[in-house]
Design an enzyme around this catalytic site. Structure first.
Site, PDB file in Angstrom:
ATOM      1  N   GLU A 156      42.387 -54.668  11.758  1.00 45.05           N
ATOM      2  CA  GLU A 156      42.554 -53.382  11.076  1.00 45.05           C
ATOM      3  C   GLU A 156      42.472 -53.589   9.556  1.00 45.05           C
ATOM      4  O   GLU A 156      41.993 -52.726   8.833  1.00 45.05           O
ATOM      5  CB  GLU A 156      43.891 -52.724  11.472  1.00 45.05           C
ATOM      6  CG  GLU A 156      43.918 -51.220  11.258  1.00 45.05           C
ATOM      7  CD  GLU A 156      45.067 -50.525  11.967  1.00 45.05           C
ATOM      8  OE1 GLU A 156      44.890 -50.078  13.129  1.00 45.05           O
ATOM      9  OE2 GLU A 156      46.146 -50.403  11.381  1.00 45.05           O
ATOM     10  N   HIS A 177      42.598 -71.810  31.874  1.00 46.74           N
ATOM     11  CA  HIS A 177      42.106 -71.530  33.223  1.00 46.74           C
ATOM     12  C   HIS A 177      41.459 -70.159  33.310  1.00 46.74           C
ATOM     13  O   HIS A 177      41.195 -69.664  34.399  1.00 46.74           O
ATOM     14  CB  HIS A 177      43.266 -71.662  34.214  1.00 46.74           C
ATOM     15  CG  HIS A 177      43.886 -73.033  34.169  1.00 46.74           C
ATOM     16  ND1 HIS A 177      43.401 -74.087  34.911  1.00 46.74           N
ATOM     17  CD2 HIS A 177      44.897 -73.532  33.416  1.00 46.74           C
ATOM     18  CE1 HIS A 177      44.122 -75.184  34.637  1.00 46.74           C
ATOM     19  NE2 HIS A 177      45.034 -74.860  33.735  1.00 46.74           N
ATOM     20  N   LYS A 200      55.561 -44.419  11.002  1.00 48.40           N
ATOM     21  CA  LYS A 200      55.513 -44.246   9.544  1.00 48.40           C
ATOM     22  C   LYS A 200      55.216 -42.773   9.213  1.00 48.40           C
ATOM     23  O   LYS A 200      55.884 -42.164   8.406  1.00 48.40           O
ATOM     24  CB  LYS A 200      54.438 -45.167   8.957  1.00 48.40           C
ATOM     25  CG  LYS A 200      54.282 -45.022   7.471  1.00 48.40           C
ATOM     26  CD  LYS A 200      53.289 -46.024   6.924  1.00 48.40           C
ATOM     27  CE  LYS A 200      53.021 -45.732   5.450  1.00 48.40           C
ATOM     28  NZ  LYS A 200      52.074 -46.670   4.865  1.00 48.40           N
ATOM     29  N   LYS A 242      40.689 -40.295  16.674  1.00 49.07           N
ATOM     30  CA  LYS A 242      41.862 -39.423  16.813  1.00 49.07           C
ATOM     31  C   LYS A 242      41.456 -37.952  16.656  1.00 49.07           C
ATOM     32  O   LYS A 242      41.909 -37.080  17.397  1.00 49.07           O
ATOM     33  CB  LYS A 242      42.907 -39.748  15.733  1.00 49.07           C
ATOM     34  CG  LYS A 242      43.596 -41.092  15.871  1.00 49.07           C
ATOM     35  CD  LYS A 242      44.642 -41.239  14.780  1.00 49.07           C
ATOM     36  CE  LYS A 242      45.150 -42.652  14.640  1.00 49.07           C
ATOM     37  NZ  LYS A 242      46.024 -42.860  13.493  1.00 49.07           N
ATOM     38  N   GLY A 254      51.555 -49.848   7.828  1.00 47.65           N
ATOM     39  CA  GLY A 254      52.106 -49.896   9.184  1.00 47.65           C
ATOM     40  C   GLY A 254      52.103 -51.306   9.766  1.00 47.65           C
ATOM     41  O   GLY A 254      53.099 -51.782  10.302  1.00 47.65           O
ATOM     42  N   ARG A 255      50.976 -52.001   9.632  1.00 52.25           N
ATOM     43  CA  ARG A 255      50.872 -53.337  10.245  1.00 52.25           C
ATOM     44  C   ARG A 255      51.602 -54.402   9.442  1.00 52.25           C
ATOM     45  O   ARG A 255      51.620 -55.565   9.833  1.00 52.25           O
ATOM     46  CB  ARG A 255      49.406 -53.695  10.470  1.00 52.25           C
ATOM     47  CG  ARG A 255      48.535 -53.629   9.235  1.00 52.25           C
ATOM     48  CD  ARG A 255      47.054 -53.664   9.603  1.00 52.25           C
ATOM     49  NE  ARG A 255      46.192 -53.404   8.464  1.00 52.25           N
ATOM     50  CZ  ARG A 255      45.838 -52.205   8.033  1.00 52.25           C
ATOM     51  NH1 ARG A 255      46.301 -51.115   8.631  1.00 52.25           N
ATOM     52  NH2 ARG A 255      45.028 -52.042   7.006  1.00 52.25           N
ATOM     53  N   GLU A 301      50.689 -40.436  20.277  1.00 50.94           N
ATOM     54  CA  GLU A 301      51.351 -41.212  21.331  1.00 50.94           C
ATOM     55  C   GLU A 301      52.865 -41.187  21.153  1.00 50.94           C
ATOM     56  O   GLU A 301      53.630 -40.974  22.100  1.00 50.94           O
ATOM     57  CB  GLU A 301      50.888 -42.672  21.281  1.00 50.94           C
ATOM     58  CG  GLU A 301      49.441 -42.908  21.662  1.00 50.94           C
ATOM     59  CD  GLU A 301      48.489 -42.859  20.480  1.00 50.94           C
ATOM     60  OE1 GLU A 301      48.813 -42.182  19.474  1.00 50.94           O
ATOM     61  OE2 GLU A 301      47.414 -43.477  20.570  1.00 50.94           O
TER      62      GLU A 301
HETATM   63  O1  LIG Z   1      53.490 -45.639  12.433  1.00 49.82           O
HETATM   64  P1  LIG Z   1      52.526 -44.572  12.746  1.00 49.82           P
HETATM   65  O2  LIG Z   1      52.327 -43.618  11.610  1.00 49.82           O
HETATM   66  O3  LIG Z   1      52.907 -43.851  14.009  1.00 49.82           O
HETATM   67  O4  LIG Z   1      51.109 -45.227  12.986  1.00 49.82           O
HETATM   68  C1  LIG Z   1      50.895 -46.122  14.036  1.00 49.82           C
HETATM   69  C2  LIG Z   1      49.631 -46.896  13.851  1.00 49.82           C
HETATM   70  O5  LIG Z   1      48.516 -46.027  13.799  1.00 49.82           O
HETATM   71  C3  LIG Z   1      47.559 -46.514  12.868  1.00 49.82           C
HETATM   72  O6  LIG Z   1      47.563 -45.673  11.756  1.00 49.82           O
HETATM   73  C4  LIG Z   1      46.169 -46.519  13.384  1.00 49.82           C
HETATM   74  O7  LIG Z   1      46.065 -46.772  14.706  1.00 49.82           O
HETATM   75  C5  LIG Z   1      48.063 -47.898  12.495  1.00 49.82           C
HETATM   76  O8  LIG Z   1      47.626 -48.345  11.286  1.00 49.82           O
HETATM   77  C6  LIG Z   1      49.524 -47.684  12.580  1.00 49.82           C
HETATM   78  O9  LIG Z   1      50.199 -48.906  12.625  1.00 49.82           O
END
Ligand SMILES: O=P(O)(O)OC[C@H]1O[C@](O)(CO)[C@@H](O)[C@@H]1O
Length: 508
Positions: free
Chosen positions: A338, A369, A193, A478, A252-253, A199
């Site tokens: 979240e 199990h 987003k 972060k 995002g979620r 990452e």
């Molecule tokens: O889509 P982006 O901006 O890479 O964010 C990834 C994820 O990082 C967060 O902002 C926090 O971990 C989430 O809410 C989001 O889904």
């Protein structure tokens, strides 16, 4: 009513109910087996094994009414600024249907339709190419929903594309994902987003380099999905026709219903993706139009409130009795924790009650199990959502019967327990659960199930008066991580003494 008096009333209800064992509540009122159940489209849910009675349920609905639940649901669908701390609406429902005359929601739906047309065109272009494999790069909301839906809905026969997911910043993840793939037959989707997530930027860079020249301007195998339309072009040279939009009005979620769901559409086809959206829209219509007492999401939300604030349970399990739903608990962890992992209300004042419990789970029967011992005899009671699927397409009916037998057995054993003169062999019972059954696992039923959870989460946030749509809690880590990067490169020192000691170890 103040939070404190509401909590006192809730505790009084619990005190009354808890004087009777759960098994006796059910045997004294057997009609609740059917009365505490609802069916919405393909989703059936039975709350009869929750540790409450009819009076308690009535109290919960009155409390939800007093919290303005129905009005706040309308506000969500209308695109009001429900995400007050970030000053924006949360219009995931507009991605699935046109539910509102409010211009902001209506316009959002039109944008969603345009993006869907672009998704279809992208899929057609990829289908016409030599691409066989898709690597979806993203994390959190840009990963967990698509990963779950692809895993759940991909049939036993290979589809047109094999879809792979890369989320973790650990380089082993990239190494494992790319092993065995051919860069000439692979396309990468960089999903973020913000397009500022460490990452995804690092893994995106690995993919760009691995794809090589053919992924450049004329190669056409590097795509982006983002609300930040400039960054993918600047940082990765991705041309506008390969950047699909999302918007700041989708969290995002809550974004798997947008172009973030492109991996799903690539795995099951765009028509299947549209059915996924229709299933969610069916649940949306139910939640929007049904008074609270008959509203599935309200039942689910109020049950969670009862277990958390009334009975004081600090954990919640989600147990999917279907191998294809084994990633459901991972997805729900982010959606629920979240969204509801907050301790201040919309106005910044402290919440008067406990908020989100720890959510975790896995697939039955494997989990029986591993951790079920603790659920049956441990000192902490963990309420559980059991998810089953009525019709299976697996070719082994005897296994499906065994799966169902286990699902039924566990919820019964949790609730009723079993006496024994030997304390080691006694089961106290009184462990509450909800059983949710899908008619079959289809794009539509999965869409409806996930939308039910989304609305349950929102209704819980309304009850507590918190914001379900921000996540400032994840920012601090972060920030500290980015400050420590120079220290890991040996170019600076860490300030914190414990970090300094650990850094020395990590740097060997
Ligand atoms: O889509 P982006 O901006 O890479 O964010 C990834 C994820 O990082 C967060 O902002 C926090 O971990 C989430 O809410 C989001 O889904």
């Amino acid at each position: 009513m103040s939070d404190a008096s509401r909590l006192n009333e809730l505790r009084a209800e619990v005190g009354r109910v808890a004087a009777t064992p759960l098994s006796r509540l059910v045997s004294a009122d057997p009609a609740r087996a059917g009365d505490f159940a609802l069916k919405v489209g393909p989703v059936y849910a039975n709350f009869a094994r929750q540790y409450y009675d009819r009076d308690a349920v009535r109290w919960l609905f009155r409390a939800a009414e007093a919290a303005g639940s129905a009005q706040r649901v309308r506000a969500l669908f209308d695109g009001e600024t429900v995400n007050v701390t970030e000053g924006r609406p949360a219009l995931h429902t507009a991605l699935r249907g046109d539910f509102s005359h409010a211009p902001v929601a209506h316009e959002a739906h039109r944008e969603a339709l345009k993006a869907r047309a672009r998704m279809r065109a992208t899929i057609e272009a990829l289908e016409a190419s030599e691409v066989t494999d898709i690597v979806s790069v993203g994390i959190g909301g840009s990963d967990l929903g698509p990963r779950l839906a692809v895993d759940a809905l991909s049939g036993p026969k290979p589809g047109r594309f094999r879809v792979h997911f890369l989320s973790n910043v650990d380089g082993h993840a990239a190494q494992r994902t790319l092993a065995g793939l051919d860069p000439k037959r692979t396309a990468a989707l960089l999903i973020s987003k913000t397009f500022g997530t460490q990452e995804t930027l690092l893994n995106g860079g690995i993919l760009r380099d691995w794809l090589g020249d053919s992924a450049g301007l004329d190669g056409g195998r590097l795509y982006a999905i983002s609300a930040n339309l400039e960054r993918p072009a600047q940082a990765f040279d991705i041309p506008p026709e390969r950047i699909l939009p999302m918007w700041d009005w989708v969290g995002g979620r809550y974004s798997l219903w947008s172009a973030v769901g492109l991996p799903i559409a690539l795995a099951i086809g765009m028509d299947g993706f549209e059915q996924f959206l229709s299933g969610a829209a069916q649940m949306d219509a139910h939640v929007l139009q049904t008074p609270l007492e008959g509203n599935l999401a309200a039942w689910h939300a109020l049950t969670s409130i009862w277990n958390r604030n009334g009975l004081g349970y600090a954990a919640q399990a989600v147990l999917a009795y279907d191998e294809r739903l084994k990633l459901l608990s991972n997805y729900l962890q982010q959606l629920v924790m979240e969204s509801l992992g907050k301790s201040v209300k919309l106005d910044g004042s402290p919440v008067g009650e406990d908020t989100v419990p720890v959510w975790w789970g896995g697939a039955g029967t494997d989990t029986q199990h591993s951790f079920f011992q603790a659920l049956h005899q441990g000192t902490s009671i963990v309420p559980a959502d059991f998810i089953g699927v009525v019709r299976s397409d697996a070719p082994y009916p005897q296994n499906h019967r065994a799966l169902h037998a286990n699902l039924l057995a566990q919820t019964e054993a949790f609730a009723n327990g079993q006496r024994s003169d030997d304390p080691h062999r006694a089961y106290a019972g009184g462990r509450p659960s909800t059983t949710i059954l899908l008619d079959a696992l289809t794009p539509a039923s999965l869409g409806a199930l996930l939308a039910m959870y989304e609305h349950s989460v929102y209704l819980q946030s309304v009850f507590w008066g918190i914001n379900a749509f921000d996540q400032f809690g994840v920012e601090l880590g972060k920030q500290v991580a980015s400050k420590l990067l120079p220290a890991l490169a040996g170019e600076a020192q860490a300030e914190d003494p414990v970090t300094r000691e650990l850094l020395a170890r990590l740097r060997g």
